[in-house]
Enzyme design. Sequence first.
Site, short mmCIF file in Angstrom:
data_model
loop_
_atom_site.label_atom_id
_atom_site.label_comp_id
_atom_site.label_asym_id
_atom_site.label_seq_id
_atom_site.Cartn_x
_atom_site.Cartn_y
_atom_site.Cartn_z
N GLY A 1 0.83 -1.19 0.00
CA GLY A 1 0.00 0.00 0.00
C GLY A 1 0.87 1.24 0.00
N GLN B 1 3.18 9.93 1.54
CA GLN B 1 4.48 9.26 1.47
C GLN B 1 5.30 9.71 0.26
OE1 GLN B 1 2.67 5.12 2.18
NE2 GLN B 1 4.71 4.94 3.08
N CYS C 1 6.59 -0.76 6.65
CA CYS C 1 6.14 0.44 5.96
C CYS C 1 7.26 0.92 5.04
CB CYS C 1 5.80 1.53 6.98
SG CYS C 1 5.23 3.07 6.23
N LEU C 2 6.89 1.33 3.86
CA LEU C 2 7.88 1.81 2.90
C LEU C 2 8.60 3.05 3.41
CD1 LEU C 2 5.76 1.30 -0.32
CD2 LEU C 2 7.66 -0.13 0.46
N HIS D 1 -3.62 0.88 8.24
CA HIS D 1 -2.23 1.35 8.12
C HIS D 1 -2.15 2.52 7.13
CE1 HIS D 1 2.26 0.65 7.76
NE2 HIS D 1 1.99 1.43 6.73
N GLU D 2 -2.76 2.33 5.96
CA GLU D 2 -2.65 3.38 4.94
C GLU D 2 -3.38 4.64 5.37
OE1 GLU D 2 -0.47 3.14 2.77
OE2 GLU D 2 -0.13 1.01 3.17
N HIS E 1 -1.59 7.08 7.56
CA HIS E 1 -0.68 8.04 6.92
C HIS E 1 -1.38 9.37 6.65
CE1 HIS E 1 2.94 5.66 6.22
NE2 HIS E 1 2.21 4.66 5.76
NI NI Z 1 3.10 2.75 5.53
#
Ligand code: NI
Length: 179
Positions: A47, A52, A101-102, A143-144, A147
């Site tokens: 995701g 981000q 997480c990226l 999670h997304e 952000h």
């Molecule tokens: Ni993330």
Amino acid sequence: MSVREILKMGDARLLRVAEPVQAFDTPELHALIADMRDTMAAVNGAGLAAPQIGVNLQVVIFGSTARNPRYPDRPQVPPTLLINPVITPLGADEEEDWEGCLSVPGLRGVVPRWAHIRYTGWDEKGQPIDRTVAGFHARVVQHECDHLIGKLYPMRVRDFSRFGFTEVLFPEISAAEDD
Ligand code: NI
């Protein structure tokens, strides 16, 4: 369209509350979504949220029809683009599971999430989305959407004995997948 730089934890832009999208089906919105898809695909993400890549709008993408090498044992989640999302927990049940997480490369931690949720929002054309989900799908959405309110998953970790480097916690995960 292009693969964009993913901001890493510590960047103040990840801590902002994102603005709602005001106009759907615009060239600007389609370009943002294309960049998000390209960026997520380039890193095998589960995701990605617009903040981000430094865009302070309430836009997230998640899911995959293909097996994700970062999460080889996880159930598949339908590819979804979600704008201006609203999450409603259904019941008080929580589940704990590992997340990465990226924006937090190389680390994993156990995060509690609502087990059952309803989420609503819109797609890029302004068509409504309304789903009731559980388990991994519910986790990815939470999670997304975190952000979009400036929350990264380490801020949700309660037990830091279950937080650490992926290569140590899960040596079986390919070394090529660094986050
Ligand atoms: Ni993330």
